[in-house]
Design a protein around this motif. Structure first.
Motif, PDB file in Angstrom:
ATOM      1  N   GLY A   1       0.830  -1.192   0.000  1.00  0.00           N
ATOM      2  CA  GLY A   1       0.000   0.000   0.000  1.00  0.00           C
ATOM      3  C   GLY A   1       0.867   1.244   0.000  1.00  0.00           C
ATOM      4  O   GLY A   1       2.101   1.176   0.069  1.00  0.00           O
ATOM      5  N   GLU A   2       0.227   2.382  -0.073  1.00  0.00           N
ATOM      6  CA  GLU A   2       0.955   3.654  -0.006  1.00  0.00           C
ATOM      7  C   GLU A   2       1.509   3.858   1.407  1.00  0.00           C
ATOM      8  O   GLU A   2       1.063   3.242   2.372  1.00  0.00           O
ATOM      9  N   GLU A   3       2.486   4.760   1.520  1.00  0.00           N
ATOM     10  CA  GLU A   3       3.010   5.114   2.834  1.00  0.00           C
ATOM     11  C   GLU A   3       1.884   5.684   3.703  1.00  0.00           C
ATOM     12  O   GLU A   3       1.093   6.514   3.257  1.00  0.00           O
ATOM     13  N   GLU A   4       1.831   5.216   4.946  1.00  0.00           N
ATOM     14  CA  GLU A   4       0.831   5.714   5.886  1.00  0.00           C
ATOM     15  C   GLU A   4       1.196   7.141   6.311  1.00  0.00           C
ATOM     16  O   GLU A   4       2.375   7.463   6.505  1.00  0.00           O
ATOM     17  N   HIS A   5       0.192   7.987   6.461  1.00  0.00           N
ATOM     18  CA  HIS A   5       0.406   9.343   6.954  1.00  0.00           C
ATOM     19  C   HIS A   5       0.085   9.352   8.448  1.00  0.00           C
ATOM     20  O   HIS A   5      -1.067   9.231   8.852  1.00  0.00           O
ATOM     21  N   LYS A   6       1.142   9.496   9.247  1.00  0.00           N
ATOM     22  CA  LYS A   6       1.030   9.240  10.673  1.00  0.00           C
ATOM     23  C   LYS A   6       1.165  10.516  11.501  1.00  0.00           C
ATOM     24  O   LYS A   6       1.741  11.508  11.060  1.00  0.00           O
ATOM     25  N   LEU A   7       0.691  10.441  12.732  1.00  0.00           N
ATOM     26  CA  LEU A   7       0.817  11.554  13.676  1.00  0.00           C
ATOM     27  C   LEU A   7       2.282  11.908  13.899  1.00  0.00           C
ATOM     28  O   LEU A   7       2.661  13.089  13.901  1.00  0.00           O
ATOM     29  N   GLY A   8       3.103  10.897  14.096  1.00  0.00           N
ATOM     30  CA  GLY A   8       4.532  11.104  14.342  1.00  0.00           C
ATOM     31  C   GLY A   8       5.350  10.112  13.540  1.00  0.00           C
ATOM     32  O   GLY A   8       4.861   9.515  12.584  1.00  0.00           O
ATOM     33  N   ILE A   9       6.600   9.931  13.930  1.00  0.00           N
ATOM     34  CA  ILE A   9       7.583   9.076  13.226  1.00  0.00           C
ATOM     35  C   ILE A   9       7.336   9.133  11.713  1.00  0.00           C
ATOM     36  O   ILE A   9       7.202   8.115  11.034  1.00  0.00           O
ATOM     37  N   ARG A  10       7.316  10.346  11.184  1.00  0.00           N
ATOM     38  CA  ARG A  10       6.842  10.582   9.818  1.00  0.00           C
ATOM     39  C   ARG A  10       7.744  10.011   8.729  1.00  0.00           C
ATOM     40  O   ARG A  10       7.273   9.673   7.655  1.00  0.00           O
ATOM     41  N   ALA A  11       9.044   9.912   8.998  1.00  0.00           N
ATOM     42  CA  ALA A  11       9.943   9.368   7.975  1.00  0.00           C
ATOM     43  C   ALA A  11      10.249   7.900   8.212  1.00  0.00           C
ATOM     44  O   ALA A  11      11.147   7.342   7.591  1.00  0.00           O
ATOM     45  N   SER A  12       9.496   7.279   9.108  1.00  0.00           N
ATOM     46  CA  SER A  12       9.569   5.835   9.251  1.00  0.00           C
ATOM     47  C   SER A  12       8.638   5.229   8.214  1.00  0.00           C
ATOM     48  O   SER A  12       7.431   5.472   8.235  1.00  0.00           O
ATOM     49  N   SER A  13       9.195   4.461   7.294  1.00  0.00           N
ATOM     50  CA  SER A  13       8.379   3.857   6.240  1.00  0.00           C
ATOM     51  C   SER A  13       7.399   2.864   6.853  1.00  0.00           C
ATOM     52  O   SER A  13       7.799   1.890   7.508  1.00  0.00           O
ATOM     53  N   THR A  14       6.102   3.119   6.677  1.00  0.00           N
ATOM     54  CA  THR A  14       5.060   2.275   7.260  1.00  0.00           C
ATOM     55  C   THR A  14       4.010   1.987   6.195  1.00  0.00           C
ATOM     56  O   THR A  14       3.309   2.898   5.747  1.00  0.00           O
ATOM     57  N   ARG A  15       3.908   0.742   5.790  1.00  0.00           N
ATOM     58  CA  ARG A  15       2.988   0.385   4.708  1.00  0.00           C
ATOM     59  C   ARG A  15       2.245  -0.908   5.024  1.00  0.00           C
ATOM     60  O   ARG A  15       2.680  -1.706   5.858  1.00  0.00           O
ATOM     61  N   GLN A  16       1.140  -1.100   4.312  1.00  0.00           N
ATOM     62  CA  GLN A  16       0.522  -2.413   4.275  1.00  0.00           C
ATOM     63  C   GLN A  16       1.276  -3.275   3.278  1.00  0.00           C
ATOM     64  O   GLN A  16       1.822  -2.770   2.298  1.00  0.00           O
TER      65      GLN A  16
END
Length: 601
Positions: free
Chosen positions: A223-238
């Motif tokens: 999936g696309e990169e999640e847009h998160k409250l914090g840790i913004r440059a931590s790559s987080t995807r499905q």
């Protein structure tokens, strides 16, 4: 390991029922020269490669996170815990902790990427992999040639990790499994080369672990990169798997052993998460103090106002307590690992069992330190006032990054209940004697209290009595609750959480006191004057928390004469003979920190 040290090494959870001598705890002041050199190297790396680039991390520069992680690999920081035969440095658990501690404070984005790779991305193979799997994959992970990710969480499987729906189906020729399913919140997914994937084979009760290379042509999409409250440059995807072929030799450990792998990986992740919050607290405190010294209102630096002193004192004290407890537990784990290796265990088995032994302490630390760093950043914003709410100052990013720490590696609510549940299980196995001490407390409640005036002439004499009494509160409340509910106790989550908060404060307060007592003996009480104040302040606050949770617990399950007896016991156990002057303690701590213009312990 010496016979003396072996004799004094408590098992996990035994801190509740046995007294620990200050000489038997490890403190940050005990770092070896090698550990001090590692600390300096990591701090220098953080100051050079991470902190100057905070705006880029906040702007979601995932490529920067990947490149800095690669540089960390080049310097050996990704392989501190990895045995030398697999390309790592083969250092002990304390060194692993301090690396995680001092590399993590620059930004939560890098901290998360580093922790996910070195912990749950690499460690499962190191500890559960076959020799062939370790030879093939671990050197690449230890050097940063490859990065790892951990695929456990699913849309319907979060805290209930074993309920995942991802399937692994054996091929007709028996050469590979086909994995299909959906994973979410996968850290490092955007740039990893390897996944640790958990899936269910047929209708197995427990999930199974697999090593899966990240090959988009093999049915892997994201999936696309999640847009998160914090840790913004931590790559987080499905991550989606569709008949992804995995060779049978890439099964991790045995079939159905995935849940155990996941839980043991999380034990290590929890104590390392505590470490990852420590230097953030130090730096937040330093930044807040520097601003408070510069900012003037009514022609006075706000650092001189009592309201601000209260905040600074609490921020510094919480950081000091977190250090004390984290490194105490880390050395206990390291010593237990060494003890098992001496007994003939392999490195894999020794480390697995060494960490598992202190799973209670790992959960305690995860909860306590993650909440302390959140509170620290919140007070940091408050000290900055309106400026703290602005992106132009560092506090709002620190607050956002801190928020995730209470969620991942098991939510704090789950970890609270786990700590008490694991303690009860240890007692049932005979590893921790709770029955005897609990019965002694029950007998004390019905006996005649002593009216002798105790001798509190020695340092921390009264504080040690209060620690012992806090333990009695836990035994009193937990013993009565177990007697009432038996095996149904786990259904009473609010009671478990209250009991856990008592347990947490016991461990944190005792660790802080023992560290300070040890250092006062070797450096002198005058030299440790402020640390003594912090130990007393932390304990005072802890007693208040214990009293509140003890009272709530008692009135929730006890009635009539039993309730009155338990409440009287609680009142007796949380009463100081000589209450400390809390305002003086706070002022002493805050004035030391403001004079140094930084966290200085």
């Amino acid at each position: 390991m010496s016979t003396e040290k072996t004799k004094n090494l408590l098992r996990g959870g035994q801190f509740l029922v046995k007294e620990t001598a200050c000489e038997d705890v490890f403190t940050p002041e005990d770092f070896t020269e090698e550990q001090k050199m590692m600390k300096e190297a990591v701090m220098e790396f953080n100051d050079r490669e991470i902190i100057p680039h905070k705006p880029r991390f906040e702007a979601k520069d995932y490529a920067l996170t990947e490149s800095v992680l690669k540089k960390a690999g080049d310097l050996g920081f990704l392989g501190v815990a990895v045995p030398e035969e697999y390309g790592g440095l083969g250092m002990g658990f304390v060194s692993t902790m301090l690396t995680c501690d001092y590399i993590s404070s620059g930004t939560g984005s890098f901290s998360t990427a580093f922790g996910a790779h070195t912990g749950i991305g690499t460690m499962p193979i190191t500890l559960y992999g076959t020799e062939a799997q370790k030879q093939k994959y671990v050197p690449k992970l230890a050097t940063g040639e490859w990065f790892g990710a951990y695929c456990l969480t699913e849309p319907g499987a979060g805290s209930d990790a074993n309920s995942g729906k991802t399937k692994a189906v054996l091929s007709e020729d028996g050469t590979h499994y086909k994995i299909s399913g959906q994973k979410m919140w996968i850290s490092n997914a955007g740039f990893c080369k390897l996944f640790i994937v958990f899936a269910r084979i047929e209708d197995d009760k427990n999930i199974t672990g697999f090593i899966v290379e990240n090959d988009p042509s093999n049915g892997i999409t994201m999936g696309e990169e999640e847009h998160k409250l914090g840790i913004r440059a931590s790559s987080t995807r499905q991550v989606f798997f569709s008949d992804t072929k995995v060779p049978v030799e890439n099964m991790l450990s045995e079939r159905g052993n995935g849940f155990k792998i996941a839980m043991n990986a999380l034990n290590v992740g929890r104590i390392k998460l505590a470490a990852a919050c420590l230097d953030s607290q130090r730096r937040i405190t330093t930044t807040a103090v520097q601003y408070a010294n510069e900012r003037k209102q009514f022609n006075t630096p706000i650092a001189q106002f009592g309201a601000i002193k209260t905040k600074i004192a609490q921020m510094a004290t919480s950081a000091y307590a977190g250090e004390s407890a984290s490194y105490r537990a880390a050395k206990d784990i390291e010593d237990r690992i060494a003890l098992r290796i001496e007994a003939g265990n392999s490195h894999q088995e020794a480390e697995l069992k060494g960490v598992e032994e202190y799973a209670i302490e790992c959960s305690i630390l995860k909860v306590a330190v993650s909440e302390d760093v959140q509170n620290c950043s919140d007070e940091g914003i408050q000290i900055f006032g309106g400026m703290g709410f602005s992106e132009d100052t560092p506090m709002e990013a620190a607050w956002r990054d801190a928020r995730i720490a209470r969620i991942y590696e098991g939510t704090n609510e789950i970890n609270r209940m786990l700590s008490v549940g694991m303690l009860v299980k240890k007692a049932m196995k005979g590893h921790v004697d709770l029955l005897g001490p609990a019965k002694a407390v029950a007998d004390e409640l019905t006996g005649i209290p002593s009216f002798e005036t105790p001798d509190f002439s020695e340092l921390f004499a009264e504080e040690k009595k209060m620690i012992a009494n806090m333990k009695k509160v836990f035994l009193m409340v937990a013993g009565a609750a177990v007697q009432k509910y038996g095996p149904d106790l786990e259904d009473h989550q609010q009671l478990l959480i209250a009991a856990s908060d008592i347990l947490i404060e016991i461990y944190m307060a005792e660790s802080t006191l023992l560290r300070t007592e040890k250092n006062a003996k070797r450096f002198g009480e005058k030299e440790q004057e402020v640390q003594i104040a912090m130990a007393k302040l932390y304990l005072y606050n802890a007693v208040s928390i214990v009293e509140k949770n003890g009272k709530e617990s008692i009135i929730s399950f006890a009635e009539g004469d039993e309730q009155r007896m338990l409440l009287m016991g609680l009142k007796r156990f949380v009463k100081y003979t000589n209450y400390p002057d809390i305002v003086d303690l706070r002022n002493l701590i805050a004035e030391k920190v403001t004079a140094e213009n930084k966290y200085c312990f």
